[in-house]
Write an enzyme that holds these catalytic residues in place. Structure first.
Site, PDB file in Angstrom:
ATOM      1  N   GLN A 176       0.844  -1.201   0.000  1.00 29.43           N
ATOM      2  CA  GLN A 176       0.000   0.000   0.000  1.00 29.43           C
ATOM      3  C   GLN A 176       0.877   1.248   0.000  1.00 29.43           C
ATOM      4  O   GLN A 176       1.771   1.392   0.843  1.00 29.43           O
ATOM      5  CB  GLN A 176      -0.937   0.013   1.222  1.00 29.43           C
ATOM      6  CG  GLN A 176      -1.966   1.148   1.150  1.00 29.43           C
ATOM      7  CD  GLN A 176      -2.968   1.146   2.294  1.00 29.43           C
ATOM      8  OE1 GLN A 176      -2.846   0.367   3.257  1.00 29.43           O
ATOM      9  NE2 GLN A 176      -3.966   2.017   2.203  1.00 29.43           N
ATOM     10  N   HIS A 226      -8.611   1.980  -1.317  1.00 30.48           N
ATOM     11  CA  HIS A 226      -8.946   1.828  -2.731  1.00 30.48           C
ATOM     12  C   HIS A 226      -8.978   0.347  -3.073  1.00 30.48           C
ATOM     13  O   HIS A 226      -8.109  -0.418  -2.657  1.00 30.48           O
ATOM     14  CB  HIS A 226      -7.945   2.558  -3.638  1.00 30.48           C
ATOM     15  CG  HIS A 226      -6.517   2.305  -3.305  1.00 30.48           C
ATOM     16  ND1 HIS A 226      -5.872   2.932  -2.256  1.00 30.48           N
ATOM     17  CD2 HIS A 226      -5.596   1.481  -3.857  1.00 30.48           C
ATOM     18  CE1 HIS A 226      -4.626   2.502  -2.191  1.00 30.48           C
ATOM     19  NE2 HIS A 226      -4.429   1.611  -3.145  1.00 30.48           N
TER      20      HIS A 226
HETATM   21  P1  5GP Z   1      -1.428   0.900  -3.617  1.00 27.60           P
HETATM   22  O1  5GP Z   1       0.021   0.642  -3.954  1.00 27.60           O
HETATM   23  O2  5GP Z   1      -1.552   1.915  -2.502  1.00 27.60           O
HETATM   24  O3  5GP Z   1      -2.245  -0.326  -3.366  1.00 27.60           O
HETATM   25  O4  5GP Z   1      -2.067   1.524  -4.914  1.00 27.60           O
HETATM   26  C1  5GP Z   1      -1.897   2.847  -5.300  1.00 27.60           C
HETATM   27  C2  5GP Z   1      -2.114   2.891  -6.779  1.00 27.60           C
HETATM   28  O5  5GP Z   1      -2.288   4.247  -7.154  1.00 27.60           O
HETATM   29  C3  5GP Z   1      -0.920   2.362  -7.587  1.00 27.60           C
HETATM   30  O6  5GP Z   1      -1.338   1.269  -8.390  1.00 27.60           O
HETATM   31  C4  5GP Z   1      -0.483   3.565  -8.436  1.00 27.60           C
HETATM   32  O7  5GP Z   1      -0.097   3.220  -9.738  1.00 27.60           O
HETATM   33  C5  5GP Z   1      -1.718   4.444  -8.421  1.00 27.60           C
HETATM   34  N1  5GP Z   1      -1.443   5.863  -8.523  1.00 27.60           N
HETATM   35  C6  5GP Z   1      -0.466   6.554  -7.877  1.00 27.60           C
HETATM   36  N2  5GP Z   1      -0.529   7.857  -8.191  1.00 27.60           N
HETATM   37  C7  5GP Z   1      -1.582   7.991  -9.061  1.00 27.60           C
HETATM   38  C8  5GP Z   1      -2.146   9.107  -9.747  1.00 27.60           C
HETATM   39  O8  5GP Z   1      -1.720  10.254  -9.619  1.00 27.60           O
HETATM   40  N3  5GP Z   1      -3.189   8.852 -10.571  1.00 27.60           N
HETATM   41  C9  5GP Z   1      -3.704   7.588 -10.743  1.00 27.60           C
HETATM   42  N4  5GP Z   1      -4.724   7.467 -11.584  1.00 27.60           N
HETATM   43  N5  5GP Z   1      -3.198   6.512 -10.104  1.00 27.60           N
HETATM   44  C10 5GP Z   1      -2.156   6.713  -9.271  1.00 27.60           C
END
Ligand code: 5GP
Ligand code: ZN
Length: 117
Positions: free
Chosen positions: A97, A103
């Site tokens: 994360q 999300h």
């Molecule tokens: P996590 O790693 O927290 O589970 O997921 C965060 C997700 O947000 C990642 O897959 C990353 O690619 C996406 N992400 C990060 N910054 C942005 C952004 O500015 N716009 C969009 N659309 N996705 C983002």
């Protein structure tokens, strides 16, 4: 206050329209947009408009909103005609994360392996 927007949160900024995103679906309570770094042909993130750090915090504080999030994942999968797909809630830095606004990742459109990396 739990659920209130956080100044330093990227996804709160997307909800507020201060950071652009390719939004695919919006409801009164949720926003869905394409991941900027897609890991599959369909890679959509679904978030509640309200800020909670992870899925457990959301479900404990607002169970109906947690259900809204899951219902939105089904609708997005239907729109992209995904027969099979994966829903991922990374929870904690050790699990990958990086954004601490809950999300659901919806991943589909290719074969999936198990166990995940
Ligand atoms: P996590 O790693 O927290 O589970 O997921 C965060 C997700 O947000 C990642 O897959 C990353 O690619 C996406 N992400 C990060 N910054 C942005 C952004 O500015 N716009 C969009 N659309 N996705 C983002
Ligand atoms: Zn937030």
């Amino acid at each position: 206050m739990p659920g209130e927007p956080q100044d330093d949160c990227l996804f709160c900024k997307i909800v507020e329209g201060h950071v652009p995103a390719t939004i695919v679906r919006e409801t009164e309570t949720t926003v869905a947009f394409r991941d900027i770094n897609p890991q599959a042909p369909t890679h959509v993130l679904v978030i509640p408009r309200a800020h909670y750090p992870n899925a457990a915090a959301l479900a404990a504080a607002e169970p109906a909103l947690a259900a809204d999030l899951l219902l939105a994942t089904q609708e997005i999968a239907d729109e992209d005609k995904l027969e099979s797909y994966r829903i991922v809630f990374n929870t904690g830095a050790g699990a990958g994360q990086t954004v601490f606004h809950v999300h659901a990742h919806i991943l589909g459109g290719r074969g999936m392996q198990w166990p995940p990396g």
